[in-house]
Write an enzyme that holds these catalytic residues in place. Structure first.
Site, PDB file in Angstrom:
ATOM      1  N   CYS A 107      19.609   2.689  11.512  1.00 53.15           N
ATOM      2  CA  CYS A 107      19.618   3.197  12.881  1.00 53.15           C
ATOM      3  C   CYS A 107      19.503   4.711  12.767  1.00 53.15           C
ATOM      4  O   CYS A 107      20.388   5.362  12.217  1.00 53.15           O
ATOM      5  CB  CYS A 107      20.919   2.778  13.561  1.00 53.15           C
ATOM      6  SG  CYS A 107      21.120   3.477  15.201  1.00 53.15           S
ATOM      7  N   CYS A 114      21.237  15.032  22.936  1.00 55.08           N
ATOM      8  CA  CYS A 114      20.350  14.269  23.827  1.00 55.08           C
ATOM      9  C   CYS A 114      20.283  14.976  25.172  1.00 55.08           C
ATOM     10  O   CYS A 114      21.264  15.541  25.629  1.00 55.08           O
ATOM     11  CB  CYS A 114      20.891  12.851  24.012  1.00 55.08           C
ATOM     12  SG  CYS A 114      19.729  11.734  24.858  1.00 55.08           S
TER      13      CYS A 114
END
Ligand code: SAH
Length: 347
Positions: A107, A114
């Site tokens: 991952c 973000c």
């Protein structure tokens, strides 16, 4: 003052070949160096043992290799490994290795922080600092592949872009990284084993369809009702569900690839019959799969996972409508490595 040296991995193979030609060397030298940089993941020019000392010195004088450094590795009781990855400018991102009986999944992160503002996600609490370069994404995958071989005796089998950041807000670099990951000159992995997960940026989903990408798409939906979705994912006000639906319809018409929706069911937020009905309705235009994800609490307690009754209702109604549904249990929670928990806590 020393001028800033260029990161050699920003060059394409063709550019490297031209560089050597200009140096009065053979273009073929570019191929050799390119192989060291990508297939062999060399961390320094000294490693390039089939290149002459003189040439290695010349490269050293002109370029740097901005390799990532795994600063800290944490191992969970369930075998999950979380890497805190230091970038050349000392920023940190995280990536995770998730082993199951049959596969090892990496991952990986696509941005530092973000820019989106999902209320339930720890990464959203860090502001977006910058996009990752293709090589920084590629290096995370290589690091996890090495750890997979070392600790689980097998190579990495799958990759999900579900770490920090929104991959479609860094689309070009993500695409370049995937090109390297899937190329025989890189890791040679199949694009079918790669999932790009997005909060749903309609324009970029259409672009992906036009680019005829071969990897899979997952969309973090969490609600198929605008009002509800906007309350938990505020950017939905800018990209409402009707636009997302249009884009996904376009994606399906071009790729014929099933769409996976990631979905958490929360107490008092999306746990009613009307929420399931809206989801079923949203899933009608293309073959869909719903992945019910377990909620991983992020400190402030505003969100609570719904009880099993609500989950059963989702499962029963989705199945009755022939929509594939899977329930994904969290991994690596004890080391804050689960979905939505990546927030550079150790740093
Ligand atoms: N920005 C991309 C990828 C990163 S998030 C995206 O939104 O898809 C990866 C997945 O974790 C998304 O489905 C996201 O909605 C989910 N997620 C975020 N916070 C979570 C949390 N606290 N618990 C469970 N899943 C979470």
């Amino acid at each position: 003052m020393e001028t800033k040296k260029k990161d050699i991995r920003a060059l394409t193979k063709e550019q490297l070949r031209e560089f050597f030609l200009k140096q009065g060397d053979k273009a073929f030298r570019g191929n050799q160096v390119y192989e060291w940089l990508w297939q062999k993941s060399a961390h320094s020019f000294e490693d390039m043992t089939n290149i002459s000392l003189e040439t290695r010195q010349m490269l050293q004088d002109n370029f740097v290799i901005n390799h990532i450094k795994v600063d800290q590795m944490q191992r969970s009781a369930d075998g999950t490994i979380k890497n805190a990855v230091r970038l050349h400018d000392d920023l940190i991102v995280e990536s995770v290795l998730i082993p199951t009986a049959t596969r090892t999944t990496a991952c990986v992160s696509s941005q530092v922080g973000c820019s989106l503002d999902c209320k339930f996600c720890a990464t959203a609490q860090l502001k977006r600092m910058r996009n990752l370069n293709p090589d920084e994404i590629y290096d995370q995958v290589v690091a996890i592949d090495n750890e997979s071989r070392l600790y689980h005796n097998r190579p990495l089998s799958n990759i999900v872009f579900m770490g920090m950041g929104e991959p479609l807000m860094n689309y070009n670099n993500v695409l370049k990284a995937i090109d390297k990951i899937t190329s025989p000159e890189g890791l040679g992995m199949s694009p079918k084993r790669i999932v790009v997960s997005t909060s749903g940026v309609p324009k970029m989903i259409k672009k992906m369809a036009d680019d005829a990408v071969k990897f899979k798409l997952a969309v973090s939906l969490h609600s198929a009702i605008d009002e509800v979705r906007t309350s938990i994912m505020p950017f939905n006000a800018t990209f409402p569900l009707s636009d997302l639906r249009d884009a996904l319809q376009y994606w399906y018409s071009k790729t014929k690839n099933r769409i996976t929706y990631e979905y958490v069911v929360w107490d008092g937020i999306n746990d009613k019959r009307k929420d399931v009905d809206a989801l079923v309705e949203f899933c009608t235009f293309a073959p869909s799969k719903v992945n019910l994800i377990e909620y991983n609490p992020i400190d402030d307690g505003e969100f609570q996972q719904a009880d099993s009754k609500a989950l059963d209702m989702y499962i029963n109604i989705l199945e009755a409508n022939n929509i594939t549904v899977t329930v994904r249990r969290s991994r690596g929670k004890d080391i804050d490595a689960a979905c939505g928990q990546l927030a550079n806590k150790g740093q």
